[in-house]
Scaffold this active site. Sequence first.
Site, PDB file in Angstrom:
ATOM      1  N   ASP A  66       1.035  -1.108  -0.022  1.00  0.00           N
ATOM      2  CA  ASP A  66      -0.087  -0.042   0.117  1.00  0.00           C
ATOM      3  C   ASP A  66       0.829   1.320  -0.154  1.00  0.00           C
ATOM      4  O   ASP A  66       1.939   1.299   0.524  1.00  0.00           O
ATOM      5  CB  ASP A  66      -1.023   0.091   1.140  1.00  0.00           C
ATOM      6  CG  ASP A  66      -1.860   1.013   1.495  1.00  0.00           C
ATOM      7  OD1 ASP A  66      -2.878   1.105   0.772  1.00  0.00           O
ATOM      8  OD2 ASP A  66      -1.666   1.905   1.933  1.00  0.00           O
ATOM      9  N   GLU A 117      -1.768  -1.460  -5.839  1.00  0.00           N
ATOM     10  CA  GLU A 117      -3.041  -0.854  -6.273  1.00  0.00           C
ATOM     11  C   GLU A 117      -3.057  -0.250  -7.368  1.00  0.00           C
ATOM     12  O   GLU A 117      -1.762   0.374  -7.694  1.00  0.00           O
ATOM     13  CB  GLU A 117      -3.382   0.027  -4.951  1.00  0.00           C
ATOM     14  CG  GLU A 117      -4.411  -0.012  -3.879  1.00  0.00           C
ATOM     15  CD  GLU A 117      -4.525   1.001  -3.074  1.00  0.00           C
ATOM     16  OE1 GLU A 117      -5.624   1.347  -2.731  1.00  0.00           O
ATOM     17  OE2 GLU A 117      -3.507   1.570  -2.567  1.00  0.00           O
ATOM     18  N   ASP A 165      -3.178   1.723   7.031  1.00  0.00           N
ATOM     19  CA  ASP A 165      -2.261   1.193   5.697  1.00  0.00           C
ATOM     20  C   ASP A 165      -1.829  -0.299   5.908  1.00  0.00           C
ATOM     21  O   ASP A 165      -1.823  -1.026   4.569  1.00  0.00           O
ATOM     22  CB  ASP A 165      -0.895   2.088   5.807  1.00  0.00           C
ATOM     23  CG  ASP A 165      -1.402   3.602   5.867  1.00  0.00           C
ATOM     24  OD1 ASP A 165      -2.328   3.844   5.015  1.00  0.00           O
ATOM     25  OD2 ASP A 165      -0.479   4.368   6.067  1.00  0.00           O
TER      26      ASP A 165
END
Length: 422
Positions: free
Chosen positions: A177, A274, A356
């Site tokens: 992340d 992501e 996170d």
Amino acid sequence: MKATNDLRKAEISSGVAKSALTPYFPTSHYALRKIWNTKKDLVAPWWRENSKEAYSDGTKRLSLGVANHIDSLTGKRKGKPVGFPKYHKRGQHESVRFTTGNIGVTVDRHHILLPVIGQIRTYESTRKLTRRIEASSARILAATLCRTCGKWFVSFTVEVDRAIPAPRKGKRIIGIDVGINTLHIGASPSGKEILRTENPRNTDKQAKLLRRSNKNLSRKQSHNKQTGTKASNRYIKEQERLRRIHAKPANCRLDLNHKTTTNIAKNFDRIVVEDLNVAGIIQSGLLGKQMSDAGLGEFYRQLKYKTIWYGSTLVIADRFYPSSKTCSKCGLVKAKLPRFERIYKCTACPNVLDRDLNAAVNLAKLGLPSQPSNIVVNSGSSPESGRRGLRKTKVPKNSMNSKDINVVADEASILKQPAMVA
Ligand SMILES: [Zn+2]
């Protein structure tokens, strides 16, 4: 060129017959070069003093700029609108690309050869490139000379024979992340934190120096078109200093990115990230400054090619996958999760952990073999593309600070071999 096109526009609006219109000014590189060759003795009688590449490169860039402008107007090119090329100012973004002639590196590993200019000493050793050339596993295609923050850099475009390993089938999975406070946080599917890089906030550290330098600059005599005054020598000096201050955080950022991405690509088999719209976030202005300071776009770019180099697989999660809002233990998806909530507290189970980290765990779970659906696998390294063995990799020009090259993992600089000119 612009004058011709404006004239044509004026003719159209005043109703001149189509056959009588002024023809378009040619925009192709070839045509522009031809025009230059017929006019050079007249407009630039000194043209022999420089390499012909300097002019050829100029016309090429002009034709590219015009093509981009036209594509942007007609909607062929996505993104921001591109304007008509502007005149180049001397002393800004100076660079030239040599594609023919005597380009090379010398055996002593501390000089490079460029057409017309000849031999130049480099600050950094060129041994990695020289070794490759001696082993004939690399071929120089072009050299780009450029000047940034008062230093000259040369970067070679090199064709390299590089063994691309078959994608590893291992089970080391990491979900990453990316954020602003913590740059990258990596976790395994079982919920263990593997990687954490805090944001060094490079730009903030330089803020004081920047402010002082800008203040000093404003007190010196600058170039003024209206009064006709020229910039003073002290102004130019301070300007160079300011540029160096600006360059520092950029170099730190690049260095950190290179180290992290090499580490990840080498040590993990499946890497899940992501799909962030970095350019969009920067443009939205919400978190733009921090975002561009963190250099996240570059992080993704490096991860993409390094996973191919080291035989790991990059998995990109769907842009709308709710990695932050999902509970990593029970899978509950929260409807809302404000940005300031740094701790994820699940309402259905007793799971409480760093926001996170929670997102990273969710991403890592996407990398499990049982999760095939909403993911895109980096095509270059996917098993199905089946590219193995020797493959020629063309790497575009790249300028990096020579200092960075020494620290950055050696693999990164094999293909990109910029060296600073002393
Ligand atoms: Zn839960």
